[in-house]
Design an enzyme around this catalytic site. Structure first.
Site, PDB file in Angstrom:
ATOM      1  N   GLY A 132       0.891  -1.377  -0.069  1.00 33.41           N
ATOM      2  CA  GLY A 132       0.089  -0.125   0.088  1.00 33.41           C
ATOM      3  C   GLY A 132       0.882   0.981  -0.465  1.00 33.41           C
ATOM      4  N   SER A 134       1.133   3.443  -3.116  1.00 36.17           N
ATOM      5  CA  SER A 134       0.448   4.233  -4.105  1.00 36.17           C
ATOM      6  C   SER A 134      -0.753   4.660  -3.663  1.00 36.17           C
ATOM      7  CB  SER A 134       0.459   3.244  -5.558  1.00 36.17           C
ATOM      8  OG  SER A 134       1.464   3.228  -6.409  1.00 36.17           O
ATOM      9  N   GLU A 248      12.330  -5.005  -4.199  1.00 38.20           N
ATOM     10  CA  GLU A 248      11.556  -4.657  -5.245  1.00 38.20           C
ATOM     11  C   GLU A 248      11.751  -4.329  -6.754  1.00 38.20           C
ATOM     12  OE1 GLU A 248       8.103  -2.088  -5.898  1.00 38.20           O
ATOM     13  OE2 GLU A 248       7.281  -3.083  -6.984  1.00 38.20           O
ATOM     14  N   GLU A 384      10.672   5.776 -16.827  1.00 40.71           N
ATOM     15  CA  GLU A 384      11.518   7.687 -16.369  1.00 40.71           C
ATOM     16  C   GLU A 384      11.896   7.257 -15.014  1.00 40.71           C
ATOM     17  OE1 GLU A 384       9.281   6.645 -17.988  1.00 40.71           O
ATOM     18  OE2 GLU A 384       9.284   6.867 -19.657  1.00 40.71           O
TER      19      GLU A 384
END
Ligand SMILES: Cc1cc2nc3c(=O)[nH]c(=O)nc-3n(C[C@H](O)[C@H](O)[C@H](O)COP(=O)(O)OP(=O)(O)OC[C@H]3O[C@@H](n4cnc5c(N)ncnc54)[C@H](O)[C@@H]3O)c2cc1C
Lengths: 401, 373
Positions: A132, A134, A248, A384
Site C-alpha cells: 500500500g 501508491s 522490489e 523514467e
C-alpha cells in the site's frame, strides 16, 4: 559446473533440479494468468498457495533465512534455488510481494517479534501480502502520500486510500505507508503492517487494459492499527520504503520471489520459432534479413541481460555494487516490451486475435503479454524514474526532485 | 554450463588489468596524441599520416610481457587464455592508445589456430617483441574469408592486400594469399624485399591503415588451411576488438557524465535536465551490455569452443551499436566543444567508429549469427 561453486552448492543445485522435475504440479483447469500480478480466482489462489507451500517445505524458499524465522538456515543457496525455479518453468509464487518485499523489509527493519510472527506464513504462502504505497495523488512522487495515521493510546487510527494495490483482494497484510506528520514531506511518513481484515478496510477491484483484474483500490476508514505493527521508528517510513523498493526492483538479496514463470530466453526462443513458421511476402519471416536483424538484436540484448546478471556477482568487473542491479528492472521490462511488440508484428493480422479465440496463436498470449509488459515499465517506479535513479545514484548527476 | 561463473577473470586478470590501466595513464597517450596534432592547421591534409605511435611504450609493453601473454608455452610464451588478453585490450581501448598490440594479439590468435611448426616459430618471435598485423582482405566484398587478391607461388607473394591496420607500427604481417584455389597463410617482415606500402588517409587518429603490395616477396607459409584457420580465430578476434570498444565506450560514458556535472546552463548543471540525464543512462546501459557480452564471449571461447561463434558475434554486434550510440550522444551532449578538434571526445568518437567496421559492423554480425539458428 561452475568453478567457483562449492561441492555443497553443486549438490544442492542437483537436488533442486531433481525435485522440481519430480514435483511439477499438474496444469490448472483454467490456464493461470501470465504472472502473479493478475491472479484473480479462488481456484488459482488455492492452487498457487499449495504450490508455494510445497516449494517452501522443499527448501526452495527462505533457503538462506535463519531457522528462528522459519527459514532453512543455509548460506549461499537461495540464488541457486531461485535460478533453478526459473529454469524449470514451473508456476510462479503467488506471494511475490510477501517474498520479494515484505520479508526483506522485515528482516532488515522489523522487530524480533515481528520477524517471528510474520515471516513463516509469508514463506508458506498462508498469509498473502500487498503493498500500500501508491495513492491517487501520489505515484512517482510517492512521498506526496496523504493517508494519515494518528496516535490513539497504543493504537494508530488510519484514514485514506491506496490505489493499484496488487493482490489486495487476497491479502491479509499490507505494507502500509502513512503520514504521521503533515509538516514534513519525507520525515513525516511512518511504515506499518496494515491489517487488511480489520474493520474499515474496503477493497475494490480495478480492471486492467487486458480485461483482467489483479489490482485494487483500497479504502481505509478509521482502521485501528496497534503500535506493535509499526515497522521501525515513527517518521522513518521513507527510509524503510526505499529499502522495500530496492528489493522490489530486484537489487537486494531475495528470499525466493519468482513472480513470472517464463524466462526471457524462453520468450526470445519461442519468438524465433514463430518467425520460422509465419510467412510474409511469400517467404518465411525468418528468411527475411530485416526480420532476422531485428530478432538477433533482441537475442543479443537478452543474452546481455543474462550476462549482466552474472557479471553483477563478480566484484572486480561490476563497476560498483549497485550499477548493474539497478538496471535490472528497467532493461528487463523494456526489453520484454520490445520483444512482444516484435511478436505482434510477426503475427500481423493474427495479432488481433485474443484469448478465447480458437484461431489465435497460443490463446492470445502475445497480445496479452504485450499489454502486461506495461506492468514492468510503470510499477515499482516507472522507467523514467529508474533512469533518474541510475543517473543520480550511479553516475552522480544532479538530482531531479 | 561448464564455464566459470566469474568468466575466468580471477586475481591474475585483475592485477594485470590494474597494471595495464596504470601503465596507460602513465604514458598519457591522449596528451601525447593531442600534442602531436595540436597546432596543425589542417591535420588531415598534411603529408604525415602516422598513427602517433610511441615506440618506447611498445618496448615497455614487451618487457611487461604483454606480447607473450597469449603465446602458448611451447612457443615460449605465457600461454594465457583469451579473457586475460581481453583484460589488456579493454584498457587499450579505454586509453584510445595508438599501439600495435591489439593487432599483434589478433595475429597471435590466428597463429595459435594455425598450429604449425612455422606458426610457432613466428609466435616465438612475437613473444620476444615482434609486432604483427593482419593482411587478410581484398578490396571487394572484403569481409569474405577468401577475398584476398594476393596470390602465392612457392611462398612467393604477389598482389595487394587492403585495409591493413597499423602498418606503420608493426614489424611483420600475416598474409592470406591464394595458391591455386586455396587460401593459405604466410608471414613476412615488412622490411623484406618485394614488400611496399601505401598509406590510406583515414579518419581515426589513433590508428593507421594502408595497402601492402607484394611483388614476388619471399614469405614463410604458416598454414595450408587459411579459411579454416581464419574462421576458427574469428571469435577471438571479434572479442578482442569488442573489448577495445567496451573500454572506449566506458571512457565516453564517464567523460560525458563528468561534463554534465560541471557545464552549467539555465542556472543548473546540464545533467539535471532529463533530456541530458536519460541518454547518459542509456549510454551506461548499452556499455554494460557490451562489456558483459565481451567477457561472456571470451569465457565461452576459453571453455566451450562450440558456442564461440555465436557468443563472439553477439559481443561484436553489441559493441558496434554501443559504439555508435555512445559516440553520438557523447558528441551531442558536449555541445560545440564536443565538435572541436581540441576535445578528446572526437578522438574516441573516431576510434570506435573505425573499430565498428573492422571485421564487420552490427548488421553483418547479426546476419552471421542468424545463420547459426
Ligand atoms: C500493474 C500495476 C501494478 C501495481 N501494483 C502496485 C502495488 O501493488 N502497490 C502500489 O503501491 N503501487 C502499485 N502500482 C503503482 C505504481 O507504483 C505507480 O503506477 C507508479 O509508481 C507510477 O505512478 P502513477 O501511476 O501515479 O504515474 P505518475 O507518477 O503520474 O506518472 C505519469 C508519467 O509521468 C512520468 N513521470 C512522473 N514523474 C516524473 C519525473 N520526475 N521525471 C520523469 N518522468 C516522470 C512517469 O514516468 C509516467 O510516465 C502498480 C502499477 C501498475 C501499473
Amino acid at each position: 559446473m561452475a568453478a567457483s561453486e562449492t561441492a555443497e552448492q553443486r549438490e544442492f543445485r542437483a537436488y533442486c533440479r531433481a525435485w522440481l522435475e519430480e514435483n511439477r504440479p499438474p496444469p490448472t483447469a483454467m490456464p493461470l494468468p501470465q504472472a502473479a500480478y493478475e491472479v484473480m480466482t479462488e481456484d488459482h489462489r488455492s492452487y498457487l498457495v499449495d504450490w508455494q507451500n510445497k516449494c517452501y517445505e522443499a527448501q526452495l524458499i527462505a533457503t538462506d533465512v535463519s531457522k528462528e524465522y522459519g527459514g532453512h538456515g543455509h548460506n549461499g543457496f537461495q540464488q541457486i534455488a531461485s535460478t533453478e525455479v526459473r529454469r524449470a518453468n514451473v508456476p510462479y509464487f503467488i506471494n511475490w510481494i510477501g517474498l520479494g518485499m515484505a520479508a526483506p523489509t522485515l528482516l532488515i527493519h522489523g522487530t524480533e517479534a515481528q520477524r517471528k510472527t510474520y515471516l513463516p506464513p509469508i514463506f508458506s504462502g498462508e498469509d498473502i501480502w500487498c503493498q500500500g504505497f501508491s495513492e491517487p495523488g501520489a505515484g512517482s512522487d510517492l512521498a506526496g502520500l496523504q493517508t494519515s495515521a494518528v496516535k490513539d493510546g497504543d493504537n494508530w487510527i488510519v484514514n485514506g486510500s491506496k490505489v493499484w494495490t496488487s493482490l489486495g483482494h487476497f491479502a491479509r497484510w499490507m505494507l502500509l505507508l502513512a503520514r504521521t506528520d503533515k509538516s514534513d514531506k519525507y520525515n513525516g511518513i511512518t511504515y506499518f503492517i496494515g491489517p487488511m481484515e480489520h474493520e474499515g478496510v474496503t477493497v475494490q477491484p480495478i480492471h486492467k487494459m487486458t480485461g483482467e483484474s489483479g489490482f485494487n483500490e483500497v479504502f481505509l476508514e478509521d482502521v485501528v492499527v496497534p503500535d506493535h505493527m509499526r515497522i521501525d521508528a515513527v517518521g522513518t517510513g521513507w527510509k524503510v520504503a526505499m529499502s522495500t523498493l530496492t528489493s522490489e526492483r530486484g537489487a537486494a538479496q531475495g528470499v525466493g520471489a519468482v513472480a513470472t514463470s517464463e524466462s526471457p530466453f524462453a520468450a526470445i526462443e519461442s519468438l524465433i520459432q514463430l518467425a520460422k513458421t509465419k510467412k510474409r511476402n511469400g517467404r518465411l519471416i525468418w528468411d527475411d534479413p530485416v526480420w532476422r536483424d531485428k530478432l538477433m538484436k533482441l537475442y543479443e540484448r537478452t543474452e546481455a541481460s543474462t550476462q549482466n546478471f552474472r557479471r553483477a556477482r563478480v566484484d572486480a568487473l561490476n563497476g560498483g555494487a549497485m550499477r548493474i542491479p539497478l538496471q535490472g528492472k528497467l532493461t528487463g521490462s523494456e526489453l520484454g516490451q520490445e520483444l512482444h511488440q516484435v511478436a505482434l508484428s510477426i503475427l500481423g493480422q493474427e495479432a488481433s486475435l485474443y484469448i478465447g479465440d480458437d484461431n489465435s496463436e497460443e490463446n492470445g498470449r502475445w497480445a496479452l503479454g504485450y499489454m502486461n509488459t506495461y506492468t514492468g515499465t510503470i510499477s515499482g517506479g516507472s522507467s523514467e524514474i529508474q533512469r533518474n535513479i541510475l543517473g543520480e545514484r550511479v553516475l552522480g548527476l544532479p538530482k531531479t526532485k | 554450463m561448464t564455464q566459470p561463473r566469474d568468466f575466468g577473470f580471477g586475481e591474475e586478470q585483475v592485477m594485470l588489468q590494474d597494471s595495464a590501466r596504470r601503465f596507460m595513464e602513465d604514458k598519457a597517450p591522449l596528451n601525447a596524441l593531442r600534442a602531436a596534432t595540436k597546432g596543425t592547421e589542417d591535420p588531415y591534409l598534411g603529408d604525415e599520416r602516422t598513427g602517433h605511435y610511441n615506440p618506447d611504450a611498445w618496448k615497455e609493453m614487451v618487457e611487461l610481457g604483454w606480447t607473450a601473454l597469449a603465446v602458448p608455452e611451447e612457443a615460449g610464451g605465457v600461454g594465457m587464455n583469451l579473457i586475460t588478453a581481453v583484460a589488456v585490450a579493454e584498457e587499450i581501448g579505454r586509453a584510445a592508445m595508438p599501439t600495435p598490440l591489439t593487432m599483434t594479439l589478433l595475429a597471435t590468435f590466428v597463429l595459435r589456430e594455425a598450429g604449425t611448426t612455422e606458426a610457432n616459430q613466428w609466435l616465438e618471435r612475437i613473444a620476444g617483441g615482434l609486432s604483427m598485423t593482419l593482411a587478410l582482405h581484398g578490396k571487394e566484398d572484403f569481409l569474405e574469408t577468401d577475398s584476398t587478391q594476393v596470390t602465392a607461388s612457392d611462398s612467393d607473394l604477389s598482389g595487394t592486400s587492403w585495409y591493413v591496420q597499423d602498418i606503420q607500427k608493426v614489424d611483420a604481417v600475416l598474409v592470406a594469399a591464394k595458391d591455386g584455389g586455396d587460401v593459405k597463410l604466410y608471414c613476412i617482415e615488412l622490411g623484406a624485399d618485394g614488400v611496399s606500402m601505401e598509406h590510406d588517409r583515414i579518419v581515426d587518429l589513433t590508428r593507421d591503415q594502408g595497402r601492402l603490395t607484394f611483388d614476388g616477396a619471399a614469405a614463410t607459409k604458416v598454414s595450408d588451411a587459411g579459411v579454416d584457420v581464419i574462421n576458427a580465430a574469428m571469435p577471438a578476434m571479434l572479442t578482442l576488438l569488442s573489448a577495445d570498444t567496451a573500454g572506449a565506450c566506458e571512457w565516453l560514458l564517464q567523460e560525458t557524465a563528468a561534463y554534465a556535472k560541471v557545464r552549467t546552463q539555465f542556472d543548473r548543471p546540464i545533467g539535471f535536465f532529463q533530456a541530458v540525464k536519460h541518454p547518459i543512462v542509456n549510454m551506461m546501459i548499452t556499455a554494460d551490455e557490451t562489456r558483459s557480452l565481451v567477457y561472456a564471449a571470451a569465457c565461452t571461447i576459453d571453455n566451450e569452443p562450440e558456442g564461440s561463434e555465436l557468443a563472439a558475434r553477439l559481443a561484436k554486434s553489441s559493441a558496434c551499436d554501443t559504439a555508435e550510440f555512445c559516440a553520438n550522444r557523447a558528441t551531442q551532449l558536449h555541445g560545440g566543444i564536443g565538435f572541436t578538434w581540441e576535445h578528446d571526445v572526437q578522438i574516441y568518437h573516431k576510434r570506435v567508429m573505425h573499430t565498428q567496421q573492422l571485421f564487420g559492423d552490427g548488421v553483418f554480425q547479426r546476419s552471421k549469427a542468424a545463420e547459426l539458428f
